[in-house]
Design a protein around this motif. Structure first.
Motif, short mmCIF file in Angstrom:
data_model
loop_
_atom_site.label_atom_id
_atom_site.label_comp_id
_atom_site.label_asym_id
_atom_site.label_seq_id
_atom_site.Cartn_x
_atom_site.Cartn_y
_atom_site.Cartn_z
N CYS A 192 0.82 -1.22 0.00
CA CYS A 192 0.00 0.00 0.00
C CYS A 192 0.85 1.27 0.00
CB CYS A 192 -0.94 0.00 1.20
SG CYS A 192 -0.14 0.34 2.77
N GLY A 193 2.16 1.12 0.22
CA GLY A 193 3.03 2.30 0.21
C GLY A 193 3.58 2.66 1.57
N ASN A 194 2.87 2.25 2.64
CA ASN A 194 3.36 2.53 3.99
C ASN A 194 4.46 1.56 4.40
OD1 ASN A 194 2.04 4.79 4.91
ND2 ASN A 194 0.22 3.66 5.57
N ASN A 195 5.05 1.83 5.55
CA ASN A 195 6.04 0.91 6.10
C ASN A 195 5.48 0.23 7.35
OD1 ASN A 195 7.92 2.91 4.57
ND2 ASN A 195 9.14 1.11 5.05
N GLY A 196 5.72 -1.08 7.44
CA GLY A 196 5.41 -1.79 8.67
C GLY A 196 3.95 -2.02 8.96
N CYS A 197 3.12 -2.11 7.91
CA CYS A 197 1.72 -2.50 8.13
C CYS A 197 1.71 -3.92 8.70
CB CYS A 197 0.96 -2.54 6.81
SG CYS A 197 0.68 -0.94 6.07
N LEU A 198 0.62 -4.25 9.42
CA LEU A 198 0.45 -5.61 9.94
C LEU A 198 0.64 -6.64 8.82
CD1 LEU A 198 -0.28 -7.43 12.32
CD2 LEU A 198 -2.69 -7.01 11.85
N GLU A 199 0.06 -6.35 7.65
CA GLU A 199 0.18 -7.28 6.53
C GLU A 199 1.62 -7.40 6.03
OE1 GLU A 199 -3.86 -7.07 4.30
OE2 GLU A 199 -2.31 -7.14 2.79
N ALA A 200 2.39 -6.33 6.16
CA ALA A 200 3.77 -6.35 5.67
C ALA A 200 4.68 -7.16 6.59
CB ALA A 200 4.30 -4.93 5.52
N VAL A 201 4.22 -7.42 7.83
CA VAL A 201 5.08 -8.19 8.74
C VAL A 201 4.52 -9.56 9.09
CG1 VAL A 201 6.14 -6.13 9.79
CG2 VAL A 201 4.08 -7.10 10.81
N ALA A 202 3.21 -9.80 8.92
CA ALA A 202 2.65 -11.05 9.44
C ALA A 202 1.71 -11.79 8.49
CB ALA A 202 1.92 -10.78 10.76
N SER A 203 1.52 -11.30 7.25
CA SER A 203 0.67 -12.07 6.32
C SER A 203 1.46 -13.27 5.81
CB SER A 203 0.26 -11.18 5.15
OG SER A 203 1.40 -10.86 4.38
N GLY A 204 0.79 -14.20 5.12
CA GLY A 204 1.48 -15.37 4.57
C GLY A 204 2.67 -14.98 3.70
N PRO A 205 2.47 -14.11 2.67
CA PRO A 205 3.60 -13.73 1.82
C PRO A 205 4.72 -13.04 2.61
CG PRO A 205 1.53 -13.15 0.76
CD PRO A 205 1.18 -13.61 2.15
N ALA A 206 4.36 -12.21 3.62
CA ALA A 206 5.40 -11.52 4.41
C ALA A 206 6.22 -12.54 5.20
CB ALA A 206 4.75 -10.51 5.36
N LEU A 207 5.55 -13.57 5.73
CA LEU A 207 6.27 -14.57 6.51
C LEU A 207 7.17 -15.42 5.60
CD1 LEU A 207 3.45 -15.59 9.02
CD2 LEU A 207 5.48 -14.20 9.46
N VAL A 208 6.68 -15.72 4.40
CA VAL A 208 7.53 -16.48 3.45
C VAL A 208 8.77 -15.66 3.12
CG1 VAL A 208 7.67 -17.41 1.10
CG2 VAL A 208 5.62 -17.82 2.49
N ALA A 209 8.59 -14.35 2.91
CA ALA A 209 9.74 -13.49 2.60
C ALA A 209 10.73 -13.50 3.76
CB ALA A 209 9.27 -12.07 2.30
N ALA A 210 10.21 -13.47 5.00
CA ALA A 210 11.09 -13.48 6.18
C ALA A 210 11.82 -14.82 6.30
CB ALA A 210 10.27 -13.20 7.44
N ILE A 211 11.12 -15.90 5.98
CA ILE A 211 11.76 -17.23 6.04
C ILE A 211 12.85 -17.32 4.98
CG2 ILE A 211 11.37 -19.71 5.63
CD1 ILE A 211 8.50 -19.22 6.85
N ARG A 212 12.59 -16.74 3.79
CA ARG A 212 13.60 -16.74 2.72
C ARG A 212 14.86 -15.99 3.13
NH1 ARG A 212 12.13 -18.51 -2.26
NH2 ARG A 212 9.89 -18.60 -2.65
N ARG A 213 14.70 -14.99 3.98
CA ARG A 213 15.87 -14.19 4.38
C ARG A 213 16.74 -14.92 5.41
NH1 ARG A 213 12.13 -9.77 3.93
NH2 ARG A 213 11.69 -9.86 6.17
#
Ligand code: ZN
Length: 407
Positions: free
Chosen positions: A250-271
């Motif tokens: 959406c353009g913001n930083n640190g939305c709940l979705e950006a840190v805890a949605s399925g895709p966000a968690l997959v990205a964190a696991i990839r890191r």
């Protein structure tokens, strides 16, 4: 099917019979508060137009047995069509709201708007025909799609099908000649279905909290979903929970979705360093994204819960806290009787459900004074088509069809 304009008294009679079930004719006049001759005239018209039928007799001691009247289940019907990511689900209920039949099929390879409409038509005709119905008898239609839908029934976006600005409501309305209700977004559809037939069927107020591809909460009170002024009530996913967190779509930083949605968690696991990941997760990470997001998160969290894998366990604990924050916000905002946890993050991870359940107890004010039950979602996609058909049926009976015509 075009609903004939009926006289107000006819509509009143229909409403009462529908509410009471099979009803003796002589009870109607006192129920409605009209003269018996007026009501008898309405009953005759409704019997000859097919809206009422005779549903047996009630013996009442002495005298002639009373004829029971009922809404003719087969005078018309309502259908629900759920367009899921990989499947189509169809359901048909009769004019009285009783489920007649339902079916599911896999979506074909061609997912263009026209192709999916044609597959819907083919399947809908099949279900209608098995139920002894035909498209001309449709009184209302519900269609659900996992995407953003505007108030005119246009699918603005549906990522899983690659649709943009497709006029689903108009297309279905033209094809079947009936009212069409289009709903978008799994959370809204699941909330309605949970309230109607799932974990919330016996309570007045529920919050359905969805965590999957997106994060959102939906509130239903006495069967009525709260939509808000612009249909955005409960969009918790874009509340900022970490101002310095990762960028959100959406353009913001640190939305709940950006840190805890399925895709966000997959990205964190990839890191995480590959050596910190179990083999099952590494294998899944090599596959194309999207379809495997649920599997990756479930496998990673399952592993973190079973073994002391520190990087994964830390990620899991953070995700639990973030998701609990969203749930706590929803509980604080709506004070429901039941909090339903749904979406693929919760479905596949009992450890996550339990973690969120434990954590929100510490986050919600006056936890002990509330009568809040936290439960798992019960509704599956198949039920959404049934719930949708039932919803348009309820809407039909709640609308004042008889009012414009003078009695
Ligand atoms: Zn956002």
């Amino acid at each position: 099917m075009v609903v004939p304009s009926v006289r107000p008294v006819d509509w009143q009679v229909l409403q009462v019979v529908r509410r009471l079930g099979a009803t003796p004719q002589h009870k109607l006049a006192e129920r409605i508060g009209r003269q018996r001759s007026t009501v008898n005239g309405a009953v005759q018209r409704l019997l000859s137009s097919g809206w009422l039928n005779r549903a047996g007799q009630a013996g009442e001691g002495r005298g002639r047995p009373a004829i029971l009247l009922a809404v003719n289940r087969r005078v018309g019907c309502f259908a629900g069509i759920d367009i899921a990511a990989e499947e189509l689900h169809h359901a048909v209920v009769g004019a009285d709201g009783v489920l007649l039949d339902h079916a599911s099929s896999r979506l074909g390879e061609d997912r263009t708007f026209e192709a999916v409409l044609n597959q819907i038509d083919l399947n809908l005709r099949g279900v209608l025909s098995r139920a002894g119905m035909e498209p001309g008898k449709l009184l209302g239609l519900w269609a659900g799609v996992n995407g953003v839908v505007d108030e005119r029934g246009v699918v603005v976006t549906c990522a899983s099908l690659g649709w943009h600005n497709e006029p689903l409501g108009d297309a279905l309305g033209r094809r079947y000649g009936c009212d069409v209700l289009v709903q978008g977004g799994a959370p809204a559809m699941n909330a309605a279905a949970e309230s109607l037939m799932g974990a919330g069927r016996d309570v007045d107020s529920l919050v359905y909290y969805h965590a999957g591809r997106g994060i959102a909460a939906r509130f239903v009170q006495r069967g009525q979903p709260l939509a808000g002024a612009t249909q955005r009530a409960g969009e918790l996913g874009h509340v900022v929970v970490e101002p310095d967190g990762p960028k959100c779509a959406c353009g913001n930083n640190g939305c709940l979705e950006a840190v805890a949605s399925g895709p966000a968690l997959v990205a964190a696991i990839r890191r995480l360093p590959r050596r910190d990941l179990p083999e099952a997760v590494r294998t899944l990470l090599r596959e194309p994204d999207g379809q495997t997001a649920a599997g990756i998160v479930q496998a990673a969290f399952g592993h973190a819960a079973r073994r002391a894998n520190r990087p994964l366990a830390a990620l899991f604990a953070r995700a639990t806290d973030h998701l609990a924050m969203g749930a706590a916000m929803a509980v604080a905002a709506y004070d429901p009787e039941v909090l339903v946890l749904g979406g693929y993050l919760f479905e596949g991870s009992p450890a996550l459900r339990n973690g969120v359940r434990r954590t929100i107890q510490k986050m919600v004010l006056d936890w002990d004074k509330r009568s809040l039950k936290v439960v798992q979602a019960e509704v599956v996609s198949q039920d959404r088509a049934v719930g949708g058909a039932a919803e348009v049926c309820q809407g039909f009976w709640a609308s004042p069809h008889g009012a414009p015509v003078s009695g």
